[in-house]
Design an enzyme around this catalytic site. Structure first.
Site, PDB file in Angstrom:
ATOM      1  N   ASN A 144     -44.370  12.275  -9.802  1.00  0.00           N
ATOM      2  CA  ASN A 144     -43.408  11.934 -10.806  1.00  0.00           C
ATOM      3  C   ASN A 144     -42.552  10.597 -11.173  1.00  0.00           C
ATOM      4  OD1 ASN A 144     -41.333  12.458 -12.653  1.00  0.00           O
ATOM      5  ND2 ASN A 144     -39.809  14.123 -11.767  1.00  0.00           N
TER       6      ASN A 144
ATOM      7  N   LYS B 248     -40.704  10.207 -13.297  1.00  0.00           N
ATOM      8  CA  LYS B 248     -39.545  10.149 -14.505  1.00  0.00           C
ATOM      9  C   LYS B 248     -39.708   8.896 -15.064  1.00  0.00           C
ATOM     10  CE  LYS B 248     -37.561  12.277 -10.503  1.00  0.00           C
ATOM     11  NZ  LYS B 248     -36.054  12.312  -8.906  1.00  0.00           N
TER      12      LYS B 248
ATOM     13  N   HIS C 208     -38.277  20.785 -14.430  1.00  0.00           N
ATOM     14  CA  HIS C 208     -37.292  19.786 -13.551  1.00  0.00           C
ATOM     15  C   HIS C 208     -35.974  19.824 -13.485  1.00  0.00           C
ATOM     16  CE1 HIS C 208     -36.267  15.895 -11.207  1.00  0.00           C
ATOM     17  NE2 HIS C 208     -38.168  16.365 -10.640  1.00  0.00           N
TER      18      HIS C 208
ATOM     19  N   GLU D  25     -33.836  17.856 -12.970  1.00  0.00           N
ATOM     20  CA  GLU D  25     -33.239  16.952 -14.351  1.00  0.00           C
ATOM     21  C   GLU D  25     -33.169  16.734 -15.341  1.00  0.00           C
ATOM     22  OE1 GLU D  25     -35.309  12.972 -12.829  1.00  0.00           O
ATOM     23  OE2 GLU D  25     -34.667  13.650 -10.812  1.00  0.00           O
TER      24      GLU D  25
ATOM     25  N   GLU E 132     -38.099  22.297  -5.191  1.00  0.00           N
ATOM     26  CA  GLU E 132     -37.150  21.593  -5.241  1.00  0.00           C
ATOM     27  C   GLU E 132     -35.593  21.391  -4.944  1.00  0.00           C
ATOM     28  OE1 GLU E 132     -39.704  17.884  -6.979  1.00  0.00           O
ATOM     29  OE2 GLU E 132     -38.505  18.727  -9.085  1.00  0.00           O
TER      30      GLU E 132
ATOM     31  N   GLY F 137     -33.955  12.980  -4.977  1.00  0.00           N
ATOM     32  CA  GLY F 137     -33.516  10.788  -4.849  1.00  0.00           C
ATOM     33  C   GLY F 137     -32.136  11.021  -3.899  1.00  0.00           C
TER      34      GLY F 137
ATOM     35  N   SER G  91     -37.371  14.141  -1.974  1.00  0.00           N
ATOM     36  CA  SER G  91     -37.384  13.484  -0.872  1.00  0.00           C
ATOM     37  C   SER G  91     -38.871  12.875   0.313  1.00  0.00           C
ATOM     38  CB  SER G  91     -35.928  12.540  -0.257  1.00  0.00           C
ATOM     39  OG  SER G  91     -34.693  12.637  -0.983  1.00  0.00           O
TER      40      SER G  91
HETATM   41  P1  PGA Z   1     -37.096  12.328  -5.182  1.00  0.00           P
HETATM   42  O1  PGA Z   1     -37.874  12.747  -6.267  1.00  0.00           O
HETATM   43  O2  PGA Z   1     -38.883  12.213  -4.054  1.00  0.00           O
HETATM   44  O3  PGA Z   1     -36.976  10.791  -5.396  1.00  0.00           O
HETATM   45  O4  PGA Z   1     -36.151  12.825  -4.213  1.00  0.00           O
HETATM   46  C1  PGA Z   1     -38.643  14.677  -6.682  1.00  0.00           C
HETATM   47  C2  PGA Z   1     -38.494  14.878  -8.084  1.00  0.00           C
HETATM   48  O5  PGA Z   1     -37.648  14.915  -8.507  1.00  0.00           O
HETATM   49  O6  PGA Z   1     -39.718  15.437  -8.224  1.00  0.00           O
END
Ligand code: PGA
Length: 252
Positions: free
Chosen positions: A9, A11, A96, A98, A168, A174, A214
């Site tokens: 992803n 983003k 997601h 976010e 997640e 992140g 992560s």
């Molecule tokens: P990250 O993000 O691997 O940077 O933690 C995962 C995601 O948001 O799908």
């Protein structure tokens, strides 16, 4: 029977120029390799056409990060599932964290967006997961079960295995803090248990559950070894070719 599925992803990273060269590099790196692992990338909208063109006939899947639930209409700034399908996109992320945290998306949006995916011929990747305070209060199972029930509870049983569910935990996205393999497995078992309780047995057996938060080259193998973890949704580490390839190799 469940092939591992690794999705990057991106983003809001990699515009068309960067996306082109990454897609070319991925195509070269995976040519003839890792036939046992399904791989996909989710670029920003503007980079989708270039990535779809580059990855045609490679078996590498292309996902959008979001869609609007309506097919068309007066929705300034939005993109529909039908448009994504026309552009050759196969998958779409839904819900997601976010989107939920920064853009006000609710469980109800997740439900209508999953349905919009089916209507437009896209395969949904539904993201679920609890926040840190929800976990600290011991509510992680309730939160995830609520999110699943809202988004998938009314689907026909034979639709559900087309959905990839990405667990997640918000506190791991992140932040560099990964759920331990056991913590992740526990939640994946909860999700598999919900599928078992809600649908005929073939659904829980065949639906793929990704872990996200992560994931890196250094922790992917131990996560992917867990019995109910069928892949990974990777953010930061998917922006770097070497890291992403390491995660794909860990799934093979
Ligand atoms: P990250 O993000 O691997 O940077 O933690 C995962 C995601 O948001 O799908």
């Amino acid at each position: 029977m469940r092939r591992k599925f690794i999705v990057g992803n991106w983003k809001m990273h990699k515009g068309p120029a960067d996306a082109d060269s990454f897609a070319d590099g991925l195509k070269r790196a995976l040519a003839g390799k890792n036939a046992a692992v399904d791989v996909g990338i989710a670029p920003p909208f503007l980079s989708l056409p270039a990535v779809v063109a580059r990855l045609k006939h490679t078996g590498i899947q292309v996902a959008a990060q979001n869609l609007h639930a309506e097919a068309s209409g007066a929705f300034t700034g939005e993109v529909s599932g039908e448009m994504l399908r026309q552009a050759g996109v196969a998958y779409c992320l839904v819900g997601h964290s976010e989107r939920r945290q920064l853009f006000g998306e609710t469980d109800a949006h997740a439900e209508t967006k999953v349905l919009a995916c089916f209507r437009s011929g896209l395969l949904p990747i539904l993201c679920v997961g609890e926040t840190l305070s929800e976990r600290e209060a011991g509510h992680e199972r309730d939160v995830v079960t609520r999110q699943l029930t809202a988004a998938l509870g009314k689907l026909q049983a034979d639709q559900v295995p087309s959905v990839t569910i990405a667990y997640e935990p918000v506190w791991a996205i992140g932040t560099g803090k990964t759920a331990s393999p056991l913590q992740a497995q526990e939640m994946h078992a909860t999700i598999r248990g919900w599928l078992e309780a809600s649908f005929p047995a073939f659904v829980a057996r065949s639906t793929r559950l990704q872990y996200g938060g992560s994931v890196k080259g250094s922790n992917a193998a131990e996560l992917l070894r867990m019995p109910d973890i069928d892949g990974a949704l990777v953010g930061g580490a998917a922006l770097n070719m070497e890291d992403f390839l390491q995660i794909i190799a860990a799934a093979g």
